[in-house]
Scaffold this motif. Structure first.
Motif, PDB file in Angstrom:
ATOM      1  N   LYS A  39       0.839  -1.205   0.000  1.00 38.08           N
ATOM      2  CA  LYS A  39       0.000   0.000   0.000  1.00 38.08           C
ATOM      3  C   LYS A  39       0.870   1.249   0.000  1.00 38.08           C
ATOM      4  N   VAL A  40       1.886   1.252   0.850  1.00 38.50           N
ATOM      5  CA  VAL A  40       2.779   2.406   0.956  1.00 38.50           C
ATOM      6  C   VAL A  40       3.462   2.670  -0.382  1.00 38.50           C
ATOM      7  N   GLU A  41       4.006   1.627  -0.991  1.00 40.13           N
ATOM      8  CA  GLU A  41       4.708   1.818  -2.258  1.00 40.13           C
ATOM      9  C   GLU A  41       3.756   2.272  -3.361  1.00 40.13           C
ATOM     10  N   SER A  42       2.583   1.684  -3.431  1.00 33.68           N
ATOM     11  CA  SER A  42       1.604   2.068  -4.458  1.00 33.68           C
ATOM     12  C   SER A  42       1.170   3.518  -4.298  1.00 33.68           C
ATOM     13  N   LEU A  43       0.858   3.906  -3.070  1.00 32.17           N
ATOM     14  CA  LEU A  43       0.426   5.288  -2.837  1.00 32.17           C
ATOM     15  C   LEU A  43       1.556   6.272  -3.107  1.00 32.17           C
ATOM     16  N   TYR A  44       2.759   5.932  -2.683  1.00 32.41           N
ATOM     17  CA  TYR A  44       3.913   6.795  -2.939  1.00 32.41           C
ATOM     18  C   TYR A  44       4.086   7.009  -4.444  1.00 32.41           C
ATOM     19  N   ASN A  49       3.712  10.247  -9.297  1.00 31.18           N
ATOM     20  CA  ASN A  49       3.218  10.344 -10.672  1.00 31.18           C
ATOM     21  C   ASN A  49       2.330  11.577 -10.863  1.00 31.18           C
ATOM     22  N   ASP A  50       1.509  11.885  -9.863  1.00 27.40           N
ATOM     23  CA  ASP A  50       0.619  13.048  -9.915  1.00 27.40           C
ATOM     24  C   ASP A  50       1.303  14.331  -9.459  1.00 27.40           C
ATOM     25  N   LYS A  51       2.598  14.241  -9.190  1.00 27.92           N
ATOM     26  CA  LYS A  51       3.413  15.396  -8.778  1.00 27.92           C
ATOM     27  C   LYS A  51       2.910  16.050  -7.482  1.00 27.92           C
ATOM     28  N   MET A  52       2.445  15.221  -6.572  1.00 32.17           N
ATOM     29  CA  MET A  52       1.985  15.705  -5.274  1.00 32.17           C
ATOM     30  C   MET A  52       3.079  15.585  -4.208  1.00 32.17           C
ATOM     31  N   VAL A  53       4.074  14.735  -4.471  1.00 33.90           N
ATOM     32  CA  VAL A  53       5.268  14.650  -3.617  1.00 33.90           C
ATOM     33  C   VAL A  53       6.484  14.589  -4.538  1.00 33.90           C
ATOM     34  N   HIS A  54       7.597  15.085  -4.038  1.00 29.47           N
ATOM     35  CA  HIS A  54       8.837  15.020  -4.802  1.00 29.47           C
ATOM     36  C   HIS A  54       9.386  13.603  -4.702  1.00 29.47           C
ATOM     37  N   PRO A  55       9.865  13.065  -5.815  1.00 32.53           N
ATOM     38  CA  PRO A  55      10.403  11.699  -5.778  1.00 32.53           C
ATOM     39  C   PRO A  55      11.708  11.618  -4.998  1.00 32.53           C
ATOM     40  N   LEU A  56      11.911  10.473  -4.395  1.00 28.55           N
ATOM     41  CA  LEU A  56      13.169  10.200  -3.713  1.00 28.55           C
ATOM     42  C   LEU A  56      14.233   9.878  -4.751  1.00 28.55           C
ATOM     43  N   ILE A  72       4.973  13.101   5.657  1.00 28.88           N
ATOM     44  CA  ILE A  72       5.173  14.528   5.379  1.00 28.88           C
ATOM     45  C   ILE A  72       4.031  15.053   4.508  1.00 28.88           C
ATOM     46  N   TRP A  73       3.671  14.283   3.479  1.00 34.17           N
ATOM     47  CA  TRP A  73       2.587  14.692   2.572  1.00 34.17           C
ATOM     48  C   TRP A  73       1.298  14.939   3.344  1.00 34.17           C
TER      49      TRP A  73
END
Length: 86
Positions: A39-44, A49-56, A72-73
């Motif tokens: 779940k964590v990986e899918s949501l991340y 993908n939707d540019k709502m969080v910066h990628p690691l 953080i999000w």
């Protein structure tokens, strides 16, 4: 990476809200048998993908870092004064 206050509770809330967001985006949802790490990986990945969080950085893309990013999000999405932000 500095741990957030109430990070575990924030992560739980992020998964709850993130799943609703994913369903609104057309994802069929998670089954009861899906592991939390899935779940964590899918949501991340959806939020990146939707540019709502910066990628690691790709060399730093581990489960703990993804959990931290989700926490953080959601902390930025919650209204000021929310009980999880105290």
């Amino acid at each position: 990476m500095k741990k957030l206050k109430n990070e575990a509770a924030l992560l739980k809330k992020a998964i709850e809200i993130g799943e609703k967001y994913a369903i609104n985006r057309g994802y069929k949802g998670f089954s009861a048998t899906n592991a939390a790490k899935d779940k964590v990986e899918s949501l991340y990945r959806l939020l990146v993908n939707d540019k709502m969080v910066h990628p690691l950085p790709t060399d730093n893309e581990d489960l703990q870092s993804m959990k931290h990013k989700l926490a953080i999000w959601i902390s930025k999405q919650l209204p000021e004064g929310h009980e999880l932000l105290k």
